[in-house]
Design an enzyme around this catalytic site. Structure first.
Site, PDB file in Angstrom:
ATOM      1  N   ALA A 184       0.747  -1.094  -0.175  1.00  0.00           N
ATOM      2  CA  ALA A 184       0.158  -0.074  -0.348  1.00  0.00           C
ATOM      3  C   ALA A 184       0.911   1.361  -0.121  1.00  0.00           C
ATOM      4  CB  ALA A 184      -0.962  -0.130   1.242  1.00  0.00           C
ATOM      5  N   ARG A 185       1.934   1.404   0.584  1.00  0.00           N
ATOM      6  CA  ARG A 185       2.654   2.710   0.950  1.00  0.00           C
ATOM      7  C   ARG A 185       3.270   3.018  -0.030  1.00  0.00           C
ATOM      8  NH1 ARG A 185       6.206   0.434   6.078  1.00  0.00           N
ATOM      9  NH2 ARG A 185       7.752  -0.643   4.678  1.00  0.00           N
ATOM     10  N   GLU A 186       3.740   2.103  -0.906  1.00  0.00           N
ATOM     11  CA  GLU A 186       4.633   2.318  -2.036  1.00  0.00           C
ATOM     12  C   GLU A 186       4.157   3.262  -3.293  1.00  0.00           C
ATOM     13  OE1 GLU A 186       6.257  -1.368  -2.788  1.00  0.00           O
ATOM     14  OE2 GLU A 186       6.827  -1.813  -0.685  1.00  0.00           O
ATOM     15  N   ARG A 238       1.335  -1.213   4.802  1.00  0.00           N
ATOM     16  CA  ARG A 238       1.930  -2.000   3.902  1.00  0.00           C
ATOM     17  C   ARG A 238       0.897  -3.064   3.197  1.00  0.00           C
ATOM     18  NH1 ARG A 238       7.190  -4.331   2.525  1.00  0.00           N
ATOM     19  NH2 ARG A 238       7.078  -6.440   2.374  1.00  0.00           N
ATOM     20  N   ARG A 255       3.782 -12.009   0.739  1.00  0.00           N
ATOM     21  CA  ARG A 255       4.149 -13.228   1.224  1.00  0.00           C
ATOM     22  C   ARG A 255       3.037 -14.301   1.498  1.00  0.00           C
ATOM     23  NH1 ARG A 255       7.610 -10.184   1.094  1.00  0.00           N
ATOM     24  NH2 ARG A 255       8.941  -9.288   2.579  1.00  0.00           N
ATOM     25  N   HIS A 307       7.083  -2.190  -7.321  1.00  0.00           N
ATOM     26  CA  HIS A 307       7.147  -1.803  -5.841  1.00  0.00           C
ATOM     27  C   HIS A 307       8.246  -0.498  -5.693  1.00  0.00           C
ATOM     28  CE1 HIS A 307       5.993  -5.864  -3.837  1.00  0.00           C
ATOM     29  NE2 HIS A 307       5.727  -6.136  -5.237  1.00  0.00           N
ATOM     30  N   SER A 308       8.500  -0.214  -4.419  1.00  0.00           N
ATOM     31  CA  SER A 308       9.424   0.830  -4.021  1.00  0.00           C
ATOM     32  C   SER A 308       9.764   0.366  -2.648  1.00  0.00           C
ATOM     33  CB  SER A 308       9.002   2.082  -4.328  1.00  0.00           C
ATOM     34  OG  SER A 308       7.996   2.633  -3.113  1.00  0.00           O
ATOM     35  N   TYR A 359      17.095  -9.847   0.277  1.00  0.00           N
ATOM     36  CA  TYR A 359      16.761 -10.728   1.159  1.00  0.00           C
ATOM     37  C   TYR A 359      15.837 -11.688   1.117  1.00  0.00           C
ATOM     38  CZ  TYR A 359      12.961  -7.368   1.979  1.00  0.00           C
ATOM     39  OH  TYR A 359      12.105  -6.607   1.401  1.00  0.00           O
ATOM     40  N   GLU A 382      11.913  -2.161  -8.130  1.00  0.00           N
ATOM     41  CA  GLU A 382      11.913  -1.257  -7.073  1.00  0.00           C
ATOM     42  C   GLU A 382      12.244  -0.146  -7.461  1.00  0.00           C
ATOM     43  OE1 GLU A 382      11.038  -2.263  -3.756  1.00  0.00           O
ATOM     44  OE2 GLU A 382      11.318  -4.403  -3.659  1.00  0.00           O
TER      45      GLU A 382
HETATM   46  O1  0X9 Z   1      10.089  -7.674   0.426  1.00  0.00           O
HETATM   47  C1  0X9 Z   1       9.401  -7.459  -0.648  1.00  0.00           C
HETATM   48  O2  0X9 Z   1       8.147  -7.963  -0.725  1.00  0.00           O
HETATM   49  C2  0X9 Z   1       9.781  -6.614  -1.689  1.00  0.00           C
HETATM   50  N1  0X9 Z   1      10.625  -5.306  -1.256  1.00  0.00           N
HETATM   51  S1  0X9 Z   1       9.515  -4.136  -0.760  1.00  0.00           S
HETATM   52  O3  0X9 Z   1      10.670  -3.181   0.036  1.00  0.00           O
HETATM   53  N2  0X9 Z   1       8.787  -3.493  -1.726  1.00  0.00           N
HETATM   54  O4  0X9 Z   1       8.625  -4.773   0.236  1.00  0.00           O
HETATM   55  C3  0X9 Z   1      10.844  -7.569  -2.542  1.00  0.00           C
HETATM   56  C4  0X9 Z   1      10.058  -8.757  -3.184  1.00  0.00           C
HETATM   57  C5  0X9 Z   1      11.165  -9.588  -3.711  1.00  0.00           C
HETATM   58  N3  0X9 Z   1      10.918 -10.956  -4.261  1.00  0.00           N
HETATM   59  C6  0X9 Z   1      10.331 -11.885  -3.448  1.00  0.00           C
HETATM   60  N4  0X9 Z   1      11.130 -11.804  -2.268  1.00  0.00           N
HETATM   61  N5  0X9 Z   1       9.825 -12.931  -3.893  1.00  0.00           N
HETATM   62 ZN    ZN Z   2       6.826  -3.723  -1.659  1.00  0.00          ZN
END
Ligand code: 0X9
Ligand code: ZN
Length: 445
Positions: A184-186, A238, A255, A307-308, A359, A382
Site C-alpha cells: 500500500a505505502r509504495e 503496507r 508473502r 514496488h518501491s 533478502y 523497486e
Molecule cells: O519484500 C518485498 O516484498 C519486496 N521489497 S519491498 O521493499 N517493496 O517490500 C521484495 C520482493 C522480492 N521478491 C520476493 N522476495 N519474492
Molecule cells: Zn513492496
C-alpha cells in the site's frame, strides 16, 4: 440547519485527522553493513517488528534505512554502536514530513492539469480517480482498451485490470502482465503503472510496436484498501486490510502466494508488517492475481510487479539463494532495462535474484509467476525514492514514472524479440519470384 452541517463537517475533519497516525518524533536512521558480523547484527535487528526496515540490501555498502519510534531509539542506537555500525539520522522527525506531504497531496484538485480522459502526475492519485481514468479510456478507445474487474478487495473495491491491444482483433497473442500497489505505502508504483497505461493508450502512435504481437494486461492498484488506508489513516501501511485478530488487520500480499509459503522472511505474527496470512492465498487480492496469472498460462511471457524503493530489478527466487534454470534469460532482460535507464538518466539499478541482493522472503508474486504460473520472465522492480523513501516529492512523480517507462519499454522489447507470438510465427510466408530458365517461378520463402 446550516450551523449543524458546519459542526458535523468540522467534527468529521477533526476526527479524520485524529485518526491519522502522526509518527511524531520517529527518526529514520541510515547505515551500511560493511562485513558479515555487521550484516548478522542487522538481520537480528530486522526480526524485531518494532523497527521498520524500509530497505535491507544484502550487498555490503548499500544504504539501509530504518524508521524507529521515539521509545525504541535509545536501544536501537546502542545496538548499532555496540556492533560498530556507523549511522546517520536522515530524518529527525518523520511525522513532520508526513504532514507536509499530506497537506500538499490533498491541496490540489485531483485532476489538476489533466485534460478530460487523461490523468495528471502532479499528485498521488486516489482509487476513485484511477478507476474513473481507466473506465474513461475504455470508453474513448473502445477498439483497443478493455477494463475488467478481476475480483473485489476485502472492503469491496473492484480490482481493475486494463487490457491494451492494438485493436486488430487477433486473439491469443502473447501477453505482458504488470501490476503495482500490492504494498500500500509504495505510492510511486501505481503512479508508474498509470504512466505505462497512458503511454500505451494515449500515446499509442509512438508505442504501437509494443502492441503489434503482444497484448498488455495491467493491474495498476492491486491492494486498493491498503492504498486508501495509507492515504487516510496510516502513511506507512503496507498490507491488505482484512482483519486477522481483534487488534490486528492485514496480510503482506507479497508473502501470501502459495510457493514455499511462510518458509522464510515472512512473519506468522498477525500484527507484523510481513505477516504471511493465516493460509496461503487468504486474501481476495492475491487470489485475484493468481487466477489472472493462471488464465494467461502459455500466453504471458513477462510478469512485472512494481514496488518501491531502492532501485532494484529482482528476480526469483525469493525463497532460496539457488537460481531458477532460466535465470540467465531473466538476468539479460533485467539488465537491458537497467542499461536503458542508466543511458537515459544516469539512474543506476542493482540487478540480481531477490534472495541474493536483497533478502530471502518466500510467498512472493514473482516466485509464483515463474514457479507456478509458468511465466518465464518474472521481475520485481523497486523504483527509486528520490531521497525520500516512500514519499518521492510530488514534483518528481512524473520524472520517476517516465524514467521507469524507459526501463520497462527496453525490457518489453527484449521479451517481445525473445518470445515470438504464435501470430508472428504463422505470418503468411512471403512470395518471391525466381527466374528458372526463362520462366519466372513463384516460390515461398
Ligand atoms: O519484500 C518485498 O516484498 C519486496 N521489497 S519491498 O521493499 N517493496 O517490500 C521484495 C520482493 C522480492 N521478491 C520476493 N522476495 N519474492
Ligand atoms: Zn513492496
Amino acid at each position: 440547519m446550516f450551523l449543524t452541517l458546519v459542526v458535523i463537517a468540522a467534527f468529521c475533519v477533526t476526527n479524520a485527522l485524529a485518526n491519522f497516525t502522526s509518527y511524531e518524533g520517529y527518526k529514520i536512521y541510515e547505515f551500511k553493513a560493511e562485513n558479515t558480523t555487521q550484516q548478522e547484527t542487522l538481520e537480528i535487528l530486522a526480526q524485531n517488528d518494532a523497527y521498520d526496515f524500509f530497505t535491507r540490501p544484502r550487498i555490503f555498502g548499500l544504504p539501509i534505512r530504518v524508521l524507529v519510534a521515539p521509545a525504541d531509539q535509545l536501544q536501537f542506537q546502542q545496538t548499532l554502536e555496540a556492533a560498530k555500525i556507523a549511522y546517520t539520522i536522515v530524518n529527525e522527525n518523520f511525522g513532520q514530513s508526513v504532514e507536509v506531504e499530506r497537506k500538499l497531496n490533498s491541496m490540489y484538485p485531483k485532476q489538476r492539469n489533466a485534460a478530460p480522459g487523461s490523468i495528471s502526475f502532479d499528485v498521488y492519485q486516489r482509487y476513485d480517480v484511477i478507476a474513473a481514468y481507466m473506465e474513461e479510456l475504455a470508453k474513448r478507445y473502445s477498439s483497443r482498451v478493455k477494463v475488467t474487474s478481476i475480483g473485489d478487495s476485502y472492503e469491496g473495491r473492484q480490482l481493475h485490470a486494463i487490457t491494451i491491444t492494438n485493436g486488430d482483433g487477433a486473439a491469443n497473442k502473447n501477453v505482458i502482465l504488470m501490476d503495482a500497489g500490492i504494498h500500500a505505502r509504495e505510492w510511486i508504483a501505481p503512479a508508474a503503472a498509470l504512466y505505462v497505461i497512458q503511454q500505451l493508450v494515449e500515446n499509442y502512435k509512438q508505442n504501437s510496436r509494443l502492441l503489434t504481437s503482444y497484448d498488455w494486461i495491467i493491474v495498476p492498484l492491486l491492494n486498493p484498501d491498503g492504498y486508501e488506508y495509507s492515504h487516510t489513516h496510516e502513511r506507512l501501511w503496507r498490507k491488505t486490510r482484512k482483519p486477522v485478530t481483534i487488534i490486528c488487520a492485514g496480510t503482506d500480499g507479497n508473502r501470501n502466494f502459495d510457493i514455499h509459503w511462510g518458509k522464510v522472511g515472512a512473519s506468522h505474527t498477525a500484527c507484523a508488517d510481513t505477516f504471511r496470512g493465516q493460509t496461503a492465498f487468504s486474501e481476495p487480492e492475491t487470489q485475484a492475481l493468481r487466477d489472472l496469472m493462471h488464465s494467461l498460462t502459455g500466453r504471458a511471457k513477462f510478469y512485472l510487479t512494481l514496488h518501491s524503493y531502492g532501485n532494484y530489478l529482482l528476480y526469483p527466487w525469493g525463497y532460496t539463494s539457488a537460481l531458477p534454470k532460466n535465470w540467465r534469460d531473466i538476468d539479460d532482460i533485467a539488465r537491458a532495462g537497467a542499461a536503458a535507464i542508466k543511458t537515459a538518466t544516469g539512474t543506476e539499478y542493482t540487478v540480481g535474484s531477490s534472495t541474493n541482493v536483497l533478502y530471502a522472503a518466500a510467498g512472493g508474486s514473482d516466485d509464483y509467476a515463474l514457479g507456478k504460473a509458468q511465466i518465464p520472465i518474472s521481475i520485481t522492480m523497486e523504483l527509486p525514492s528520490a531521497g525520500q523513501q516512500f514519499d518521492p516529492p510530488l514534483s518528481k512523480i512524473e520524472e520517476l514514472a517516465s524514467e521507469t517507462w524507459i526501463g520497462i519499454k527496453a525490457m518489453a522489447e527484449n521479451v517481445i524479440e525473445k518470445y515470438k507470438s504464435a501470430i508472428e510465427r504463422k505470418k503468411p510466408r512471403k512470395l518471391r519470384f525466381k527466374n528458372v530458365g526463362d520462366t519466372q517461378t513463384c516460390i515461398y520463402s
